[in-house]
Design a protein around this motif. Sequence first.
Motif, PDB file in Angstrom:
ATOM      1  N   ALA A 127       0.854  -1.194   0.000  1.00  0.00           N
ATOM      2  CA  ALA A 127       0.000   0.000   0.000  1.00  0.00           C
ATOM      3  C   ALA A 127       0.885   1.237   0.000  1.00  0.00           C
ATOM      4  N   SER A 128       0.343   2.313  -0.516  1.00  0.00           N
ATOM      5  CA  SER A 128       1.093   3.568  -0.590  1.00  0.00           C
ATOM      6  C   SER A 128       1.241   4.187   0.802  1.00  0.00           C
TER       7      SER A 128
ATOM      8  N   ASP B 141       0.558   7.161   1.669  1.00  0.00           N
ATOM      9  CA  ASP B 141      -0.642   7.942   1.979  1.00  0.00           C
ATOM     10  C   ASP B 141      -1.751   7.060   2.532  1.00  0.00           C
ATOM     11  N   ARG B 142      -1.963   5.906   1.914  1.00  0.00           N
ATOM     12  CA  ARG B 142      -2.995   4.984   2.391  1.00  0.00           C
ATOM     13  C   ARG B 142      -2.644   4.458   3.778  1.00  0.00           C
TER      14      ARG B 142
ATOM     15  N   ASN C 105       8.607   1.109   2.323  1.00  0.00           N
ATOM     16  CA  ASN C 105       8.052   0.662   1.036  1.00  0.00           C
ATOM     17  C   ASN C 105       9.164   0.379   0.030  1.00  0.00           C
TER      18      ASN C 105
ATOM     19  N   ASN D 237      -2.328  -5.749  -3.891  1.00  0.00           N
ATOM     20  CA  ASN D 237      -2.517  -4.308  -3.903  1.00  0.00           C
ATOM     21  C   ASN D 237      -3.537  -3.985  -2.815  1.00  0.00           C
TER      22      ASN D 237
ATOM     23  N   ASN E 299      -4.090  -1.002  -1.474  1.00  0.00           N
ATOM     24  CA  ASN E 299      -4.532   0.388  -1.435  1.00  0.00           C
ATOM     25  C   ASN E 299      -6.046   0.510  -1.304  1.00  0.00           C
ATOM     26  N   GLU E 300      -6.773  -0.272  -2.092  1.00  0.00           N
ATOM     27  CA  GLU E 300      -8.226  -0.197  -2.068  1.00  0.00           C
ATOM     28  C   GLU E 300      -8.848  -1.346  -1.288  1.00  0.00           C
TER      29      GLU E 300
END
Length: 171
Positions: free
Chosen positions: A87-88, A90-91, A116, A135, A137-138
């Motif tokens: 994940a980024s 920001d996330r 990361n 992934n 992130n979402e």
Amino acid sequence: LERFYQNRREAALATQLFFLFQRAQKMQDIRQQDMFEPVRVSDFLIDKDPLFARVNLDPDEYQLYDRVFRQMTLEAPAPDLVIYLQASPDRLLERIEKRGIDSERAISRDYLEQLNEVYSEFFLYYDAAPLLIVNANELDLAQGEQEFQQLVDYLLDIRSGRHYFNPTFFG
């Protein structure tokens, strides 16, 4: 971890060694248990322990850590599957804020970017076991039962190689 999050530089070596010794003890416990148990799930991979050391320790501390790491007998059972939740920063910062743990709020974006980077490099070349890169992130595994079940269904068929799970829609 609270002391570490408050002052990374000061607490890094003690924190790193604490977790190294704790994980070595867990591996010893696993070796002494019945090896025919059907499933074991672990939230760590001893091969990635030095990643945190590289990010958090100054060169002299890292040299000491590395000597300790190399001298220890760290015979971990080979994993059937390694899952890398990616994940980024920001996330990750959003999730830290959502969790609401005061000591974690001291984690900086720069620190998450460094982690990361070393994780991405490590898993780029990782081939010691089947690898699933997710992934995240979402994907919110803490909140979504449907998302969790979809991931489990996907990973149950993995036997070898490198795989990617990139959810785009959950209805």
